[in-house]
Design an enzyme around this catalytic site. Structure first.
Site, mmCIF file in Angstrom:
data_model
loop_
_atom_site.group_PDB
_atom_site.id
_atom_site.type_symbol
_atom_site.label_atom_id
_atom_site.label_comp_id
_atom_site.label_asym_id
_atom_site.label_seq_id
_atom_site.Cartn_x
_atom_site.Cartn_y
_atom_site.Cartn_z
ATOM 1 N N ASP A 1 50.697 19.315 -31.712
ATOM 2 C CA ASP A 1 51.870 19.294 -32.591
ATOM 3 C C ASP A 1 52.974 18.460 -31.934
ATOM 4 O O ASP A 1 53.575 18.881 -30.949
ATOM 5 C CB ASP A 1 52.392 20.722 -32.822
ATOM 6 N N TYR B 1 60.653 14.226 -30.933
ATOM 7 C CA TYR B 1 60.395 14.743 -29.580
ATOM 8 C C TYR B 1 60.302 13.632 -28.531
ATOM 9 O O TYR B 1 60.404 13.906 -27.340
ATOM 10 C CB TYR B 1 59.089 15.550 -29.501
ATOM 11 N N LYS C 1 55.945 14.430 -37.280
ATOM 12 C CA LYS C 1 56.984 14.807 -38.247
ATOM 13 C C LYS C 1 57.973 13.673 -38.503
ATOM 14 O O LYS C 1 58.323 12.935 -37.574
ATOM 15 C CB LYS C 1 57.752 16.044 -37.729
ATOM 16 N N HIS D 1 60.479 17.132 -41.105
ATOM 17 C CA HIS D 1 60.872 18.012 -39.996
ATOM 18 C C HIS D 1 61.927 19.042 -40.412
ATOM 19 O O HIS D 1 61.944 20.162 -39.910
ATOM 20 C CB HIS D 1 61.399 17.149 -38.839
#
Ligand SMILES: NC(=O)c1ccc[n+]([C@@H]2O[C@H](COP(=O)([O-])OP(=O)(O)OC[C@H]3O[C@@H](n4cnc5c(N)ncnc54)[C@H](OP(=O)(O)O)[C@@H]3O)[C@@H](O)[C@H]2O)c1
Length: 301
Positions: A46, A51, A76, A107
């Site tokens: 994930d 990120y 995302k 997201h």
């Protein structure tokens, strides 16, 4: 253990969370623990554009030699890219070095102003700047991706019943997944029932509930009863509810632990659900009273 999504794809019920903080060095170092997780048997990763770890996922996957099709990969669409879905996906593909992804999530329901220099532009009062761009328009652009075959399923994250109802006003495709904060102190019973009724799988983030939940007396007591760790009890409870979990661990021993879960007695699952306090431990309001620019009321939380 896999769950079949409404798109037909199979999603392993335990995946690896890959948020590695804001520090670029920590993010790069995460490649090491992504690799140990793949060695330990994780086949579900994930990640997210936000990120900054997509590229390190790519490196770890390549290094592992595991065939691409054996790994389920989620990424995302960041909140500041709601008006540039196709471009953002291309950036994720380039970071991930892939030609398809298994699951693409919006997201957040809120759209943040696009600014090339930061994903979180703020106004003079420190409030993250959102726009009126509608989540329905963003979802319509995400739906178009399915026809390309480069995205196998689409879904959402941080959606409530309120924002899902808003999405369903125009959606042609039912989200395959809603990824939300969920743990024994935030059991999300109504949202879970709503999503089940619509055929949406819930993925729990902050699934362990951190030390707050690990140290809860009931959890500690059940860990002793089953001869496992508190985290294994918590993750097993999620699995019993039909949720997917994506625990993050940088520790090889704990990565293995999180894959080996006991089966809990029904009564014990009921007791854990009763720990609910409607308490957010992860995505909670900042000093401006908002989560990424929206109030709880706007989010429907
Ligand atoms: N969609 C969203 O908005 C959103 C928001 C937040 C997170 N996420 C996703 O969800 C993933 C997980 O969320 P999270 O990292 O906030 O929460 P989490 O996975 O519940 O907790 C991670 C923390 O728990 C520790 N931990 C993990 N396994 C453990 C074990 N068996 N025993 C003791 N401690 C353990 C980890 O430490 P060690 O690393 O030292 O083991 C780490 O500090 C993220 O990585 C990200 O992929 C999504």
């Amino acid at each position: 253990m896999s769950i079949t999504l409404n798109s037909g794809g199979k999603m392993p019920q335990i995946g690896l969370g890959t948020w590695a903080g804001m520090d670029p060095k920590e993010r790069a170092a995460a490649q090491g623990w992504f690799s140990t997780a793949l060695k330990a048997g994780y086949r579900h990763i994930d990640t997210a554009h936000f990120y900054g770890t997509e590229v390190f996922c790519r490196n770890a996957i390549r290094e592992s030699g595991i065939p691409r099709e054996e790994i389920f990969i989620t990424t995302k669409l960041p909140a500041h890219h709601h008006e540039r879905v196709a471009e953002s996906l291309e950036e994720s593909f380039s970071n991930l070095g892939l030609d398809y992804i298994d699951l693409y999530l919006m997201h957040c329901p809120q759209a943040i102003l696009y600014d090339e220099t930061t994903p979180l532009p703020r106004d003079a009062d420190g409030v993250i700047i959102t726009t009126d761009y509608s989540l329905n328009d963003t979802w319509a652009d995400m739906e178009k991706l399915l026809a390309t075959g480069k995205v196998k399923a689409i879904g959402v994250s941080n959606f409530s019943i309120k924002t899902l109802d808003q999405l369903f006003k125009t959606a042609k495709v039912v989200p395959a997944v809603n990824q939300v904060e969920l743990h024994p102190y935030l059991t999300q019973n109504e949202l879970l029932a709503y999503c089940k009724a619509k055929g949406i799988v819930i993925t729990a983030f902050a699934a362990t509930g951190y030390a707050n939940v690990r140290e809860d007396p009931l959890i500690v007591q059940l860990a002793v009863k089953y001869g496992v760790t508190p985290t294994q009890v918590i993750l097993a409870w999620h699995i019993s509810r039909g949720c997917v979990v994506i625990p993050k661990s940088a520790n090889p021993q704990r990565q293995k632990e999180n894959l080996q879960l006991p089966s809990l007695e029904a009564d014990d699952n009921v007791k854990i659900t009763a720990l609910d306090r409607n308490e957010r431990l992860s995505n909670k309001a900042d000093e401006t009273g908002r989560v990424f620019g929206w109030t709880y009321e706007q989010l429907g939380w």
